[in-house]
Scaffold this active site. Sequence first.
Site, short mmCIF file in Angstrom:
data_model
loop_
_atom_site.label_atom_id
_atom_site.label_comp_id
_atom_site.label_asym_id
_atom_site.label_seq_id
_atom_site.Cartn_x
_atom_site.Cartn_y
_atom_site.Cartn_z
N PRO A 11 17.94 -10.59 17.79
CA PRO A 11 17.73 -11.74 16.92
C PRO A 11 18.98 -12.19 16.16
O PRO A 11 19.77 -11.37 15.71
CB PRO A 11 16.64 -11.28 15.95
CG PRO A 11 16.59 -9.81 16.09
CD PRO A 11 17.04 -9.48 17.47
N ASN A 12 19.09 -13.49 16.06
CA ASN A 12 20.13 -14.19 15.29
C ASN A 12 21.50 -14.18 15.95
O ASN A 12 22.42 -14.85 15.46
CB ASN A 12 20.21 -13.67 13.85
CG ASN A 12 18.91 -13.86 13.11
OD1 ASN A 12 18.41 -14.98 13.05
ND2 ASN A 12 18.32 -12.80 12.61
N ARG A 19 27.05 -18.01 12.05
CA ARG A 19 26.34 -17.16 11.11
C ARG A 19 27.32 -16.20 10.44
O ARG A 19 28.02 -15.45 11.12
CB ARG A 19 25.33 -16.38 11.95
CG ARG A 19 24.74 -15.18 11.30
CD ARG A 19 24.14 -14.27 12.38
NE ARG A 19 23.38 -13.23 11.76
CZ ARG A 19 23.13 -12.06 12.31
NH1 ARG A 19 23.56 -11.80 13.53
NH2 ARG A 19 22.45 -11.15 11.67
N TYR A 24 30.83 -11.65 11.16
CA TYR A 24 30.67 -11.61 12.62
C TYR A 24 31.72 -12.41 13.39
O TYR A 24 31.70 -12.43 14.61
CB TYR A 24 29.27 -12.11 12.99
CG TYR A 24 28.16 -11.26 12.40
CD1 TYR A 24 27.97 -9.94 12.82
CD2 TYR A 24 27.31 -11.76 11.41
CE1 TYR A 24 26.96 -9.15 12.28
CE2 TYR A 24 26.30 -10.98 10.86
CZ TYR A 24 26.13 -9.68 11.29
OH TYR A 24 25.15 -8.90 10.76
N ASN A 75 23.10 -5.01 21.85
CA ASN A 75 23.23 -5.25 20.41
C ASN A 75 21.86 -5.71 19.95
O ASN A 75 21.51 -6.88 20.10
CB ASN A 75 24.28 -6.32 20.12
CG ASN A 75 24.44 -6.54 18.62
OD1 ASN A 75 23.61 -6.07 17.84
ND2 ASN A 75 25.48 -7.24 18.22
N ALA A 78 18.94 -6.83 14.08
CA ALA A 78 18.18 -6.12 13.05
C ALA A 78 17.09 -5.21 13.64
O ALA A 78 16.63 -4.28 12.96
CB ALA A 78 17.55 -7.13 12.09
N GLU A 99 25.04 1.19 22.71
CA GLU A 99 24.61 0.40 21.55
C GLU A 99 25.85 -0.19 20.89
O GLU A 99 26.84 0.51 20.68
CB GLU A 99 23.90 1.33 20.55
CG GLU A 99 23.50 0.65 19.25
CD GLU A 99 22.88 1.64 18.27
OE1 GLU A 99 22.60 2.82 18.64
OE2 GLU A 99 22.70 1.25 17.10
N HIS A 101 27.46 -2.85 17.84
CA HIS A 101 27.35 -3.71 16.65
C HIS A 101 28.70 -4.34 16.38
O HIS A 101 29.73 -3.63 16.38
CB HIS A 101 26.89 -2.90 15.43
CG HIS A 101 25.58 -2.25 15.68
ND1 HIS A 101 24.41 -2.96 15.67
CD2 HIS A 101 25.26 -0.98 16.01
CE1 HIS A 101 23.42 -2.14 15.98
NE2 HIS A 101 23.91 -0.93 16.20
N SER A 103 29.67 -5.71 13.58
CA SER A 103 30.12 -5.29 12.25
C SER A 103 30.07 -3.77 12.13
O SER A 103 29.40 -3.09 12.92
CB SER A 103 29.24 -5.93 11.17
OG SER A 103 27.91 -5.44 11.28
N ARG A 108 27.99 -1.10 5.42
CA ARG A 108 27.16 -2.17 4.86
C ARG A 108 25.94 -1.58 4.14
O ARG A 108 25.94 -0.42 3.77
CB ARG A 108 26.77 -3.14 5.98
CG ARG A 108 28.01 -3.79 6.63
CD ARG A 108 27.63 -4.75 7.74
NE ARG A 108 26.90 -5.90 7.21
CZ ARG A 108 26.23 -6.76 7.99
NH1 ARG A 108 26.18 -6.59 9.31
NH2 ARG A 108 25.60 -7.79 7.44
N ARG A 112 21.05 -0.57 7.00
CA ARG A 112 21.70 -0.72 8.32
C ARG A 112 22.27 0.60 8.84
O ARG A 112 22.83 0.65 9.93
CB ARG A 112 22.83 -1.75 8.24
CG ARG A 112 22.35 -3.15 7.94
CD ARG A 112 23.48 -4.17 8.01
NE ARG A 112 23.17 -5.32 7.21
CZ ARG A 112 22.40 -6.35 7.59
NH1 ARG A 112 21.88 -6.37 8.80
NH2 ARG A 112 22.14 -7.35 6.78
#
Length: 145
Positions: A11-12, A19, A24, A75, A78, A99, A101, A103, A108, A112
Site C-alpha cells: 500500500p501507498n 509521498r 522515500y 516491500n 505498512a 524483504e 524497505h 526507509s 523510525r 515500524r
Amino acid sequence: MSTPVLILNGPNLNLLGQREPETYGRETLQDVAARCAGVAEDLGLSVELRQSNHEGQLIDWIQEARTEAAGIIINPGAYTHTSIAILDALNAYEGPVIELHISQVHRRESFRHQSYVSRRADAVMAGVGVHGYDLALRHIATLLA
Ligand code: DQA
C-alpha cells in the site's frame, strides 16, 4: 530462458515520488520498474514489478508465484507490521524471499520496528532508498544461481 522474479509492492507505494519525498525520495515506482528491468536483464532474470493497496491482492500474487516465480522481492509497506496473512502466504512459498524497505524503518517510529515478513525473509534490506531494489535483485540472483 531468464529466471522470473516477482517484485511486489504494498500500500501507498503507487505514490512513490510524491509521498513524503524526504523519506522515500523523488523517484517513482515506474522509474524503479524501468531500472529493475535493466538490472535484471544483465543478471539473466526477468522481473515483473507489481503494486497493490490491497492485502488480498498481494496474497493472491504470492500464491501465484508458487508456480510462476523463482524468487520474490517484497516491500509490503505498512502490511509489514500488521499482516500475518502475508506471512502465511510467504510461508507457503518455497523460493527465496527478500524483504525490502526504502526507509531505515528501525530509525523510525517503534511500530515500524516489528515485521511479520522478517520471520520468513531470507534477507532484509532497509534504508538504502530505491537503490535497494537493484541490490535486492543482485542478491536474489546469487541465491538463485
Ligand atoms: C516502507 C516502510 C513502512 O513502514 C511504510 O509503511 C511503507 C514503506 C519502506 O519502504 O520504507 O509504506 O515499507
